[in-house]
Write an enzyme that holds these catalytic residues in place. Structure first.
Site, PDB file in Angstrom:
ATOM      1  N   ASN A  13       0.876  -1.182   0.000  1.00  0.00           N
ATOM      2  CA  ASN A  13       0.000   0.000   0.000  1.00  0.00           C
ATOM      3  C   ASN A  13       0.910   1.228   0.000  1.00  0.00           C
ATOM      4  OD1 ASN A  13      -1.788   2.062   0.551  1.00  0.00           O
ATOM      5  ND2 ASN A  13      -2.137   1.447   2.692  1.00  0.00           N
ATOM      6  N   TRP A  14       0.996   1.880  -1.137  1.00  0.00           N
ATOM      7  CA  TRP A  14       1.930   3.010  -1.231  1.00  0.00           C
ATOM      8  C   TRP A  14       1.408   4.290  -0.591  1.00  0.00           C
ATOM      9  CZ3 TRP A  14       4.078   2.885  -6.984  1.00  0.00           C
ATOM     10  CH2 TRP A  14       4.932   1.787  -7.104  1.00  0.00           C
ATOM     11  N   LYS A  15       0.138   4.282  -0.186  1.00  0.00           N
ATOM     12  CA  LYS A  15      -0.462   5.508   0.381  1.00  0.00           C
ATOM     13  C   LYS A  15      -0.211   6.678  -0.575  1.00  0.00           C
ATOM     14  CE  LYS A  15      -0.166   3.514   4.919  1.00  0.00           C
ATOM     15  NZ  LYS A  15       0.141   3.633   6.338  1.00  0.00           N
ATOM     16  N   HIS A  99      -9.175   1.298   5.220  1.00  0.00           N
ATOM     17  CA  HIS A  99      -7.881   1.416   5.906  1.00  0.00           C
ATOM     18  C   HIS A  99      -8.063   2.320   7.125  1.00  0.00           C
ATOM     19  CE1 HIS A  99      -3.751   2.569   6.737  1.00  0.00           C
ATOM     20  NE2 HIS A  99      -3.410   1.455   6.123  1.00  0.00           N
ATOM     21  N   GLU A 101      -6.429   4.677   8.276  1.00  0.00           N
ATOM     22  CA  GLU A 101      -6.234   6.117   8.037  1.00  0.00           C
ATOM     23  C   GLU A 101      -7.492   6.734   7.437  1.00  0.00           C
ATOM     24  OE1 GLU A 101      -2.622   5.776   5.801  1.00  0.00           O
ATOM     25  OE2 GLU A 101      -1.562   5.194   7.625  1.00  0.00           O
ATOM     26  N   GLY A 235       5.324   1.169   4.385  1.00  0.00           N
ATOM     27  CA  GLY A 235       6.676   1.741   4.314  1.00  0.00           C
ATOM     28  C   GLY A 235       7.643   0.873   3.533  1.00  0.00           C
TER      29      GLY A 235
HETATM   30  P1  PGA Z   1       3.361   0.262   7.551  1.00  0.00           P
HETATM   31  O1  PGA Z   1       1.824   0.561   7.121  1.00  0.00           O
HETATM   32  O2  PGA Z   1       3.754  -0.994   6.858  1.00  0.00           O
HETATM   33  O3  PGA Z   1       4.146   1.467   7.081  1.00  0.00           O
HETATM   34  O4  PGA Z   1       3.345   0.149   9.025  1.00  0.00           O
HETATM   35  C1  PGA Z   1       0.935  -0.484   6.968  1.00  0.00           C
HETATM   36  C2  PGA Z   1      -0.366   0.039   6.406  1.00  0.00           C
HETATM   37  O5  PGA Z   1      -0.790   1.140   6.757  1.00  0.00           O
HETATM   38  O6  PGA Z   1      -1.017  -0.647   5.572  1.00  0.00           O
END
Ligand code: PGA
Length: 255
Positions: A13-15, A99, A101, A235
């Site tokens: 997941n590159w966000k 997600h 977020e 990340g």
């Molecule tokens: P992270 O994020 O691997 O940077 O902890 C995971 C995610 O939000 O899917």
């Protein structure tokens, strides 16, 4: 290693990272780093504007492409939104839904997650539905609530076609990864919920991913847990070498 009937799955997941040029560079490097013997499915979810580049760059490879969000309507007066059929038409196979977020910063609720999950399935996309706890204590209450309220509207057949990602909020982007035994317990608990709601067969068909600070250095320990069928990685998915080294954990031992 996972008990689901499907092969394991690793999702990046590159966000809100990378533009189309950086996306093209990533795929060029990644293709050379992933081992051809790997026995897991790989999905990468870049920002919307990179989807076309990612679909082109991954064509003919093992990598499938997903979006990070969708609207539940097929089309309409929803300024700034993107629908499931649009994502599908772009060549994507998956979409992340709910997600933490999005739940925390963009008002995503269990109800909208439920509508989006159904819309994704309707559009022929595999939803990767995120559930998780906000605090280390009382985790099971939040898991039950997310699980029942976000997924309760699915039929048994629909449930068998989704992916569930367990992501404890405190572990996301913090470096504070869940200990393998703790993640394994949460996954066993979720599998139990799935079995109670949808039956043993559907529960085994659904891949349960762990997400939250998964890195090349800690992935092997998590992967050894029987109910963890793969990972949702942010990340560490931005770096082709790091992400490939996580996927490459699923190379079968030589006979
Ligand atoms: P992270 O994020 O691997 O940077 O902890 C995971 C995610 O939000 O899917």
């Amino acid at each position: 290693m996972g008990t689901a009937m499907h092969s394991p799955l690793v999702v990046g997941n590159w966000k809100m990272h990378k533009d189309p040029a950086e996306t093209a560079c990533f795929f060029k490097a990644f293709e050379a780093l992933i081992d051809s013997r790997v026995r897991c499915d790989v999905v990468i979810c870049p920002p919307f504007l990179d989807l076309e580049t990612a679909v082109d760059a991954s064509s003919g490879t093992r990598v499938q492409i997903g979006a990070q969000n969708l609207h539940w309507a097929k089309e309409g007066a929803y300024t700034g939104e993107i629908s499931g059929p649009m994502i599908r038409a772009c060549g994507c196979s998956h979409v992340i839904v709910g997600h933490s977020e999005r739940r925390r910063y963009f008002g995503e609720t269990n109800e909208s997650v439920s509508r989006k999950t159904l819309a994704a399935l309707d559009a022929g996309l595999t939803p990767i539905v995120c559930i998780g706890d906000f605090e280390k204590k009382n985790a099971s209450d939040v898991i039950v609530e997310h699980f029942r309220c976000s997924l309760g509207g699915l039929s048994v057949d629909q449930f068998a076609r989704i992916v569930v990602a367990y992501e404890p909020f405190w572990a996301i982007g913090s470096g504070d990864v869940a200990a393998p035994a703790m993640a394994g317990d949460a996954h066993r608990f979720i599998r139990g919920q799935a079995e109670a709601m949808f039956g043993a067969e559907a529960s085994k068909s659904t891949r349960l991913l762990y997400g939250g600070s998964v890195k090349p250095g800690n992935a092997a320990g998590l992967m050894a847990e029987s109910e963890i069928d793969g990972f949702l990685v942010d990340g560490a998915s931005l770096d082709p070498a790091g992400f490939a080294s996580i996927a490459n954990l699923w190379i079968p031992p030589a006979p």
